[in-house]
Write an enzyme that holds these catalytic residues in place. Structure first.
Site, PDB file in Angstrom:
ATOM      1  N   SER A   1       0.737  -1.109   0.173  1.00 46.14           N
ATOM      2  CA  SER A   1      -0.005   0.301   0.144  1.00 46.14           C
ATOM      3  C   SER A   1       0.771   1.271  -0.715  1.00 46.14           C
ATOM      4  O   SER A   1       2.362   1.005   0.693  1.00 46.14           O
ATOM      5  CB  SER A   1      -0.266  -0.075   1.138  1.00 46.14           C
ATOM      6  OG  SER A   1      -1.709  -1.262   1.519  1.00 46.14           O
TER       7      SER A   1
ATOM      8  N   HIS B   1      -7.442   0.018   6.078  1.00 45.23           N
ATOM      9  CA  HIS B   1      -7.017  -1.345   7.042  1.00 45.23           C
ATOM     10  C   HIS B   1      -7.110  -1.819   7.728  1.00 45.23           C
ATOM     11  O   HIS B   1      -7.216  -2.980   8.258  1.00 45.23           O
ATOM     12  CB  HIS B   1      -5.649  -1.565   6.085  1.00 45.23           C
ATOM     13  CG  HIS B   1      -5.543  -2.044   4.604  1.00 45.23           C
ATOM     14  ND1 HIS B   1      -6.380  -2.478   4.065  1.00 45.23           N
ATOM     15  CD2 HIS B   1      -4.692  -0.413   3.933  1.00 45.23           C
ATOM     16  CE1 HIS B   1      -5.866  -1.935   2.381  1.00 45.23           C
ATOM     17  NE2 HIS B   1      -5.347  -1.078   2.034  1.00 45.23           N
TER      18      HIS B   1
END
Length: 422
Positions: free
Chosen positions: A296, A346
């Site tokens: 990410s 997340h």
């Protein structure tokens, strides 16, 4: 019989579309909206709804704002009626008094949007309408309330139970592939060859959520790389000359790009369900997969460093790595929430911060937003529910011990530097 049914359906649709054209009388859409909420007839209501939807798409931004503000004001709740209904329910809680309270407390504009949505194909138009509202609203309190109404309705209409998970591959229809290129928001797809490298090889996957009312519009999609070991660089993951491997050899699924596609569905959460569903499906398909991680970006890192007065441009890779770990664990916004939006997403889904990688994104965008640093969030399918609950309750950032150690070293360096400057 099927052909006959199709012909009858076509005739009926033509018949009820005719009144929509006939009823067009150039009255303001706000008046038509009031008529629609007050109409009892289904056919006349459909004609009015079609007029409003078609007319709205033809408006300029100034007139769209007039429409939004008028609907927000005229079709709002009546506080006095709400108080009266609540008092009546409190004195005599029964089905009738509760129904009266529900009716009084729901803005009539919610019923307006429900009736607009009866028109075939209207759901996508209403999603675009909310995109206009978000673009033009500019934190107007009255329009914020109107947006909450749409969010409330969309949360039901786009409930996970209505969404369809579809794999996207090189054989998917061209109009869907074109939208994947257009909607990719993390790592730009520069050409059809670039897209092919992400979809065709056996060790690559892509999945998207669709809604039955918007079958040609992906709502959100995720791109996945099947690898041996955890990826630590987006450039190597997407390299033109990389060697593809059999999917059966992979032990790790790397979610390297998640893109929301519809601006009008902002703050309607799909990513949580998408990642967990894809991970579960891949685990069932490929028994060798044991690890599910993201690779990410850290989009808020350099912005936060600049806000804190930290000069990062000349930092060495290992220094950026430690600084990023400190940022992910300790930088906060609005109280105890993590500053980084991707981290909030997340961690809120039940992942933990697994590893931080310097020089993992050497693109101009990667350098600008995080000095090239990226992060793996680990999804342990056996623990995501527990981690989600803990984060939701305490906002505690869950991280691997190595990441915590990095963060502590960065904090000590900052303290030492502060003491030296003093």
């Amino acid at each position: 019989m099927t052909l006959l049914a199709d012909l009858l359906s076509t005739v009926f649709e033509r018949r009820y579309r005719q009144p929509a054209r006939y009823l067009r009388n150039d009255r303001p859409l706000e008046e038509l909206a009031g008529d629609l909420v007050g109409s009892a007839g289904e056919t006349s209501g459909l004609a009015l709804a079609q007029d409003i939807l078609s007319g709205f798409e033809d408006l300029n931004d100034e007139d769209k704002l007039v429409f939004f503000r008028t609907v927000a004001g005229r079709l709002n709740i009546d506080p006095e009626k709400v108080r009266t209904a609540l008092d009546a329910y409190e004195k005599n809680p029964c089905k009738a008094s509760y129904r009266d309270f529900m009716t009084a407390s729901e803005p009539r504009r919610q019923e307006l949007f429900r009736r607009l949505n009866r028109v075939p194909g209207a759901t996508g138009t209403l999603v675009n309408m909310r995109a206009d509202l978000l673009r033009l609203g500019d934190k107007d309190p009255e329009l914020d309330a109107l947006d909450l109404d749409l969010r409330h309705l969309f949360a039901s209409w786009f409930n996970r139970g209505f969404l369809v998970l579809r794999p996207i591959n090189w054989e998917s229809p061209a109009h869907i592939l074109e939208k994947i290129i257009a909607y990719e928001a993390v790592h730009a797809i520069h050409s059809w060859d670039d897209l092919r490298r992400r979809l065709e090889p056996a060790d690559r996957r892509c999945f998207a959520f669709f809604h039955p009312s918007m079958p040609d519009e992906p709502l959100i999609f995720v791109e996945v790389a099947l690898t041996k070991g955890i990826a630590n660089s987006i450039q190597s993951l997407l390299a033109e000359d990389r060697e593809a491997h059999p999917a059966e050899d992979a032990d790790t699924a790397v979610f390297y790009s998640i893109s929301n596609c519809q601006a009008g569905l902002a703050n309607i959460s799909f990513g949580n369900s998408l990642i967990k569903q894809v991970a579960s499906d891949l685990a069932a398909e490929l028994g060798g997969l044991k690890t599910f991680v993201t690779l990410s970006p850290i989009p808020g890192l350099t912005r936060w460093l600049e806000r804190e007065g930290v000069e990062w441009h000349a930092a060495a890779p290992e220094e950026m790595k430690a600084t990023a770990a400190h940022y992910l664990l300790n930088a906060k916004s609005r109280g105890t929430r993590p500053f980084d939006p991707v981290a909030r997403f997340h961690l809120g889904n039940g992942a933990i911060i697994h590893a931080v990688h310097p020089d993992a994104d050497t693109s101009d965008k990667g350098r600008a937003q995080s000095g090239g640093t990226m992060v793996n969030y680990l999804y342990d399918l056996a623990k995501v529910a527990q981690n989600h609950e803990k984060f939701a309750t305490t906002q505690e950032v869950m991280a691997a011990d190595a990441v915590k150690s990095l963060a502590r070293s960065a904090a000590l360096q900052q303290t030492s530097k502060g003491n030296a400057d003093a």
